[in-house]
Design an enzyme around this catalytic site. Structure first.
Site, short mmCIF file in Angstrom:
data_model
loop_
_atom_site.label_atom_id
_atom_site.label_comp_id
_atom_site.label_asym_id
_atom_site.label_seq_id
_atom_site.Cartn_x
_atom_site.Cartn_y
_atom_site.Cartn_z
N ASP A 130 21.12 37.42 -21.05
CA ASP A 130 21.52 38.70 -21.62
C ASP A 130 20.77 38.91 -22.93
O ASP A 130 20.52 37.93 -23.66
CB ASP A 130 23.03 38.74 -21.88
CG ASP A 130 23.85 38.75 -20.61
OD1 ASP A 130 23.37 39.33 -19.61
OD2 ASP A 130 24.97 38.20 -20.61
N ASP A 152 23.01 44.58 -15.43
CA ASP A 152 24.34 45.09 -15.76
C ASP A 152 24.34 46.61 -15.90
O ASP A 152 25.29 47.28 -15.49
CB ASP A 152 24.83 44.47 -17.08
CG ASP A 152 25.00 42.97 -16.99
OD1 ASP A 152 25.30 42.46 -15.89
OD2 ASP A 152 24.82 42.29 -18.03
#
Length: 202
Positions: A130, A152
């Protein structure tokens, strides 16, 4: 080209696109130390490189391999459902599901291979990469305190579109007998996609 082949293509293109973009951006950030901490829009948006071993919102009450298995199982279930409804599916639905599956595959790839690449584990031990951090604060409260990635974004955007426009996007019943099955289909699709998202977003 048959209609079925055309629908499969419409589903596959966004899935492959998201998978490729997700992995390219993760690789660039992961291998570029200067991007690990970088303000893009001061006070709003930054790159903040992290490796997420757990689930959404920092939950880590399951082991990384267990979370990986859940994500893989949910993805297989959604693909099965897409195949089951393919004849009744419209193009907008297939694009949304392609984005969801592409995002799911991007994060599953991390979970399968990042442990090996990073030298900290084996298959299914990988942590999701991330790096996108929307860190705007109102007072002392972060608007959105979680760090995420391209996968995401694809999953979340598709879920929102499905929720807002489900009456026009979800596959129609051939006999249009009632709206109950439509609501069930929406719930099944969103629950499956949310399960994938919950295993990947920090």
């Amino acid at each position: 080209m048959s209609e079925k082949a055309k629908k499969l293509l419409i589903f596959s293109i966004p899935a492959v696109f998201v998978l490729i973009i997700d992995q390219i951006t993760k690789h660039i950030v992961r291998t570029s130390p200067e991007l690990h901490r970088l303000d893009l829009i001061e006070g709003w948006l930054a790159f903040n490189f992290t490796k997420n071993p757990g689930m959404a919102m920092g939950m880590d009450w399951l082991s990384t391999p267990a979370i990986s298995v859940i994500a893989i199982s949910a993805t297989i279930g959604i693909v099965g459902y897409i195949v089951y409804t393919l004849n009744r599916a419209n193009y907008a639905y297939l694009v949304c599901m392609g984005l969801i599956i592409g995002g799911a595959l991007g994060n599953i790839y991390d979970r399968i291979f990042m442990g090996i690449v990073g030298g900290y584990g084996g298959v299914l031990d990988g942590h999701v990469v991330d790096f996108i951090h929307f860190y705007l604060q109102i007072g002392d409260t972060a608007v959105f305190p979680y760090i995420f990635n391209v996968a995401d974004i694809a999953i979340t955007t598709s879920i929102i579109i499905l929720l807002l426009f489900h009456k026009w996007i979800l596959p129609e019943e051939e006999n249009e007998e009632n709206d109950l099955k439509t609501e069930i289909e929406l719930n099944e699709t969103v629950e499956g996609a949310s399960k994938i998202e919950s295993t990947d977003q920090q």
